[in-house]
Write a protein that holds these residues in place. Structure first.
Motif, PDB file in Angstrom:
ATOM      1  N   CYS A  38       0.907  -1.167  -0.007  1.00 53.98           N
ATOM      2  CA  CYS A  38       0.063   0.165  -0.176  1.00 53.98           C
ATOM      3  C   CYS A  38       0.927   1.349   0.114  1.00 53.98           C
ATOM      4  O   CYS A  38       1.785   1.563   0.774  1.00 53.98           O
ATOM      5  CB  CYS A  38      -0.872  -0.181   1.168  1.00 53.98           C
ATOM      6  N   GLN A  39       0.504   2.284  -0.935  1.00 50.60           N
ATOM      7  CA  GLN A  39       1.403   3.310  -1.061  1.00 50.60           C
ATOM      8  C   GLN A  39       0.809   4.475  -0.342  1.00 50.60           C
ATOM      9  O   GLN A  39       1.459   5.653  -0.024  1.00 50.60           O
ATOM     10  CB  GLN A  39       1.540   3.641  -2.566  1.00 50.60           C
ATOM     11  N   THR A  40      -0.515   4.507   0.003  1.00 54.23           N
ATOM     12  CA  THR A  40      -1.140   5.501   0.627  1.00 54.23           C
ATOM     13  C   THR A  40      -1.987   5.216   1.652  1.00 54.23           C
ATOM     14  O   THR A  40      -2.206   3.960   2.072  1.00 54.23           O
ATOM     15  CB  THR A  40      -2.127   6.365  -0.462  1.00 54.23           C
ATOM     16  N   ALA A  41      -2.297   6.350   2.691  1.00 52.91           N
ATOM     17  CA  ALA A  41      -3.042   5.952   3.871  1.00 52.91           C
ATOM     18  C   ALA A  41      -4.551   5.308   3.442  1.00 52.91           C
ATOM     19  O   ALA A  41      -4.899   4.260   4.084  1.00 52.91           O
ATOM     20  CB  ALA A  41      -3.322   6.979   4.516  1.00 52.91           C
ATOM     21  N   ALA A  42      -4.868   5.950   2.442  1.00 54.33           N
ATOM     22  CA  ALA A  42      -6.404   5.289   1.870  1.00 54.33           C
ATOM     23  C   ALA A  42      -6.249   3.602   1.458  1.00 54.33           C
ATOM     24  O   ALA A  42      -6.967   2.951   1.799  1.00 54.33           O
ATOM     25  CB  ALA A  42      -6.992   6.085   0.787  1.00 54.33           C
ATOM     26  N   GLU A  43      -5.333   3.358   0.777  1.00 59.05           N
ATOM     27  CA  GLU A  43      -5.100   2.059   0.349  1.00 59.05           C
ATOM     28  C   GLU A  43      -4.765   1.318   1.584  1.00 59.05           C
ATOM     29  O   GLU A  43      -5.444   0.072   1.622  1.00 59.05           O
ATOM     30  CB  GLU A  43      -3.688   1.909  -0.423  1.00 59.05           C
ATOM     31  N   ALA A  44      -4.213   1.641   2.673  1.00 57.13           N
ATOM     32  CA  ALA A  44      -3.635   0.782   3.594  1.00 57.13           C
ATOM     33  C   ALA A  44      -4.951   0.628   4.617  1.00 57.13           C
ATOM     34  O   ALA A  44      -5.162  -0.663   4.946  1.00 57.13           O
ATOM     35  CB  ALA A  44      -2.860   1.363   4.492  1.00 57.13           C
ATOM     36  N   ILE A  45      -5.851   1.554   4.554  1.00 56.33           N
ATOM     37  CA  ILE A  45      -7.077   1.312   5.489  1.00 56.33           C
ATOM     38  C   ILE A  45      -7.953   0.348   4.639  1.00 56.33           C
ATOM     39  O   ILE A  45      -8.573  -0.590   5.439  1.00 56.33           O
ATOM     40  CB  ILE A  45      -7.896   2.769   5.482  1.00 56.33           C
ATOM     41  N   ARG A  46      -8.207   0.315   3.481  1.00 55.46           N
ATOM     42  CA  ARG A  46      -8.796  -0.503   2.453  1.00 55.46           C
ATOM     43  C   ARG A  46      -8.428  -1.936   2.846  1.00 55.46           C
ATOM     44  O   ARG A  46      -8.976  -3.108   3.170  1.00 55.46           O
ATOM     45  CB  ARG A  46      -8.914  -0.297   1.238  1.00 55.46           C
ATOM     46  N   VAL A  47      -7.170  -2.407   2.879  1.00 53.48           N
ATOM     47  CA  VAL A  47      -6.472  -3.650   2.953  1.00 53.48           C
ATOM     48  C   VAL A  47      -6.445  -3.896   4.357  1.00 53.48           C
ATOM     49  O   VAL A  47      -6.719  -5.233   4.532  1.00 53.48           O
ATOM     50  CB  VAL A  47      -5.007  -3.590   2.445  1.00 53.48           C
ATOM     51  N   ALA A  48      -6.442  -3.048   5.392  1.00 51.66           N
ATOM     52  CA  ALA A  48      -6.632  -3.443   6.808  1.00 51.66           C
ATOM     53  C   ALA A  48      -8.012  -4.041   7.149  1.00 51.66           C
ATOM     54  O   ALA A  48      -8.117  -5.063   7.668  1.00 51.66           O
ATOM     55  CB  ALA A  48      -6.439  -2.278   7.663  1.00 51.66           C
ATOM     56  N   VAL A  49      -9.007  -3.435   6.340  1.00 55.55           N
ATOM     57  CA  VAL A  49     -10.487  -3.836   6.589  1.00 55.55           C
ATOM     58  C   VAL A  49     -10.518  -5.517   6.138  1.00 55.55           C
ATOM     59  O   VAL A  49     -11.086  -6.185   6.539  1.00 55.55           O
ATOM     60  CB  VAL A  49     -11.442  -3.094   5.814  1.00 55.55           C
TER      61      VAL A  49
ATOM     62  N   VAL B  78       2.614   1.777   5.163  1.00 53.58           N
ATOM     63  CA  VAL B  78       2.375   2.740   4.081  1.00 53.58           C
ATOM     64  C   VAL B  78       3.716   3.226   3.350  1.00 53.58           C
ATOM     65  O   VAL B  78       4.450   3.743   4.085  1.00 53.58           O
ATOM     66  CB  VAL B  78       1.671   3.782   4.654  1.00 53.58           C
ATOM     67  N   ILE B  79       3.965   2.614   2.315  1.00 51.05           N
ATOM     68  CA  ILE B  79       5.254   2.538   1.594  1.00 51.05           C
ATOM     69  C   ILE B  79       5.197   3.135   0.102  1.00 51.05           C
ATOM     70  O   ILE B  79       4.860   2.283  -0.761  1.00 51.05           O
ATOM     71  CB  ILE B  79       5.942   1.299   1.661  1.00 51.05           C
ATOM     72  N   PRO B  80       5.389   4.403  -0.141  1.00 47.33           N
ATOM     73  CA  PRO B  80       5.392   4.860  -1.304  1.00 47.33           C
ATOM     74  C   PRO B  80       6.876   4.950  -2.109  1.00 47.33           C
ATOM     75  O   PRO B  80       6.950   4.921  -3.341  1.00 47.33           O
ATOM     76  CB  PRO B  80       5.065   6.448  -1.378  1.00 47.33           C
ATOM     77  N   ASP B  81       7.761   4.494  -1.379  1.00 50.91           N
ATOM     78  CA  ASP B  81       9.010   4.336  -1.962  1.00 50.91           C
ATOM     79  C   ASP B  81       9.492   3.080  -2.412  1.00 50.91           C
ATOM     80  O   ASP B  81       9.891   1.977  -1.520  1.00 50.91           O
ATOM     81  CB  ASP B  81      10.215   4.752  -0.700  1.00 50.91           C
ATOM     82  N   SER B  82       9.691   2.983  -3.619  1.00 54.87           N
ATOM     83  CA  SER B  82       9.983   1.476  -4.136  1.00 54.87           C
ATOM     84  C   SER B  82      11.210   1.103  -4.255  1.00 54.87           C
ATOM     85  O   SER B  82      11.457  -0.089  -4.354  1.00 54.87           O
ATOM     86  CB  SER B  82       9.208   1.532  -5.762  1.00 54.87           C
ATOM     87  N   LYS B  83      12.201   1.931  -3.881  1.00 53.49           N
ATOM     88  CA  LYS B  83      13.779   1.460  -4.041  1.00 53.49           C
ATOM     89  C   LYS B  83      14.016   0.928  -2.878  1.00 53.49           C
ATOM     90  O   LYS B  83      14.672  -0.155  -2.584  1.00 53.49           O
ATOM     91  CB  LYS B  83      14.564   2.665  -4.482  1.00 53.49           C
TER      92      LYS B  83
ATOM     93  N   PRO C 246      16.826  -1.223   5.907  1.00 54.13           N
ATOM     94  CA  PRO C 246      15.565  -1.252   5.166  1.00 54.13           C
ATOM     95  C   PRO C 246      15.335  -2.834   5.000  1.00 54.13           C
ATOM     96  O   PRO C 246      15.994  -3.932   4.999  1.00 54.13           O
ATOM     97  CB  PRO C 246      16.143  -0.927   3.631  1.00 54.13           C
ATOM     98  N   ILE C 247      13.798  -3.117   4.585  1.00 59.49           N
ATOM     99  CA  ILE C 247      13.689  -4.253   4.522  1.00 59.49           C
ATOM    100  C   ILE C 247      14.064  -5.309   3.553  1.00 59.49           C
ATOM    101  O   ILE C 247      14.481  -4.904   2.441  1.00 59.49           O
ATOM    102  CB  ILE C 247      11.874  -4.369   3.701  1.00 59.49           C
ATOM    103  N   GLY C 248      14.481  -6.253   3.876  1.00 57.72           N
ATOM    104  CA  GLY C 248      15.352  -7.483   3.000  1.00 57.72           C
ATOM    105  C   GLY C 248      16.589  -7.113   2.693  1.00 57.72           C
ATOM    106  O   GLY C 248      17.383  -7.989   1.785  1.00 57.72           O
ATOM    107  N   SER C 249      17.082  -6.258   3.399  1.00 58.29           N
ATOM    108  CA  SER C 249      18.528  -5.650   3.047  1.00 58.29           C
ATOM    109  C   SER C 249      19.418  -6.530   3.713  1.00 58.29           C
ATOM    110  O   SER C 249      20.611  -6.572   3.026  1.00 58.29           O
ATOM    111  CB  SER C 249      18.507  -4.222   3.298  1.00 58.29           C
ATOM    112  N   GLY C 250      19.318  -7.175   4.887  1.00 60.81           N
ATOM    113  CA  GLY C 250      20.095  -7.803   5.610  1.00 60.81           C
ATOM    114  C   GLY C 250      21.380  -7.125   6.211  1.00 60.81           C
ATOM    115  O   GLY C 250      22.429  -7.641   6.405  1.00 60.81           O
ATOM    116  N   GLN C 251      21.097  -5.925   6.214  1.00 59.35           N
ATOM    117  CA  GLN C 251      22.229  -5.048   6.681  1.00 59.35           C
ATOM    118  C   GLN C 251      22.173  -4.822   8.213  1.00 59.35           C
ATOM    119  O   GLN C 251      23.268  -4.209   8.632  1.00 59.35           O
ATOM    120  CB  GLN C 251      21.740  -3.624   6.163  1.00 59.35           C
ATOM    121  N   GLY C 252      21.310  -5.410   8.967  1.00 59.26           N
ATOM    122  CA  GLY C 252      21.428  -5.553  10.465  1.00 59.26           C
ATOM    123  C   GLY C 252      21.009  -4.381  11.107  1.00 59.26           C
ATOM    124  O   GLY C 252      20.152  -3.631  10.729  1.00 59.26           O
ATOM    125  N   LEU C 253      21.653  -4.084  12.245  1.00 58.76           N
ATOM    126  CA  LEU C 253      21.448  -2.954  13.121  1.00 58.76           C
ATOM    127  C   LEU C 253      21.932  -1.542  12.616  1.00 58.76           C
ATOM    128  O   LEU C 253      23.074  -1.379  13.318  1.00 58.76           O
ATOM    129  CB  LEU C 253      21.646  -3.291  14.456  1.00 58.76           C
TER     130      LEU C 253
END
Length: 281
Positions: A95-106, A127-132, A183-190
């Motif tokens: 979900c990239q917007t708050a509105a999308e996230a709300i719909r999916v939460a339901v 809520v993640i609009p940043d694709s990189k 970042p998600i899935g980066s394996g960069q640790g702490l």
């Protein structure tokens, strides 16, 4: 693999139970402080075995991915898990917007009901609009969290390691705070350890470290600092042996929690002998 599991059972968990207590979120208690994701596994068999061996209590599922799988008629991990033993944490990944996230939460709440969890109002809010870099949107997260809390959701928001945002979400009424380690899935640790320490110290609700955890030592470290739990996906799913890594994460989190409760010694700038000079000939 079951032989390996039974070998690890020889380690007495009674010692841990004696000194520990359950993880409590929104008034509900969970035995395990390890949460597992369900994406990126090499096979359904791998995923099911890892979830079982981890002894996790909470499994997070991307609602959009689950819905798409249903539509395509593909094999679905959700249908293969024991939801009498596991608690579903629907998440709003994608979900990239708050509105999308709300719909999916339901939709996620309806999914939980269909699995027999009528009182499950949990949602992992993303809520993640940043694709990189997949950094979460703080303003969108705040907006969606405020709305969902009013609709009686137990909101577990995924955020950057931002102490001010963490406190704002706590004040709104979120059930936990879920800051990223990297970042998600980066394996960069702490990579955000200083900020994570501040968030843990300032929070009156559970802090669950989410994203970037690479090794059991990462998980143990944040538990030693006082985090209440850790959510892991890629580090287990993409390991050479997902099952063995799931066991390793489980044990590391138990060790980290017990170390936190034991209260470590203070660091000193000079050496201090283990034994005194008293009684030396």
């Amino acid at each position: 693999m079951h032989i390996l599991y039974n070998k690890y059972l020889l380690i007495s968990l009674k010692d841990f139970v004696m000194f520990s207590n359950d993880l409590c979120i929104a008034g509900r208690s969970f035995k395990s402080r390890l949460m597992l994701g369900t994406g990126k596994y090499k096979s359904l068999k791998d995923a099911k075995e890892s979830i079982y061996l981890s002894s996790t209590s909470i499994v997070t599922v991307a609602v959009r991915r689950a819905q798409k799988t249903k539509l395509l008629g593909s094999s679905n991990l959700v249908d293969g898990l024991d939801w009498k033993r596991l608690w579903l944490l629907p998440n709003t990944a994608g979900c990239q917007t708050a509105a999308e996230a709300i719909r999916v939460a339901v939709l996620g709440r309806e999914m939980a009901k269909k699995l027999g969890q009528e009182n499950n109002n949990f949602v992992k809010l993303e809520v993640i609009p940043d694709s990189k870099y997949l950094f979460p949107d703080p303003l969108g997260t705040l907006k969606a969290a405020e709305y969902l809390i009013k609709k009686n959701f137990d909101v577990l928001p995924y955020i950057n390691a931002d102490p001010l945002l963490a406190k704002q979400l706590e004040d709104l009424g979120c059930s936990t705070i879920m800051p990223l380690a990297s970042p998600i899935g980066s394996g960069q640790g702490l990579q955000n350890l200083f900020n994570l320490k501040i968030i843990i110290r300032n929070s009156k609700i559970p802090v669950i470290i989410d994203a970037g955890i690479a090794t059991p030592s990462d998980a143990s470290k944040v538990m030693e600092l006082g985090a209440e739990a850790v959510l892991v996906n890629t580090a287990v799913a993409q390991a050479g042996s997902s099952a063995q890594m799931a066991i390793a994460m489980k044990l590391a989190i138990k060790a980290g929690r017990l170390a936190y409760l034991a209260d470590r010694i203070l660091a000193k700038n000079t050496a201090q002998a283990s034994s005194t000079n008293y009684g030396i000939l």
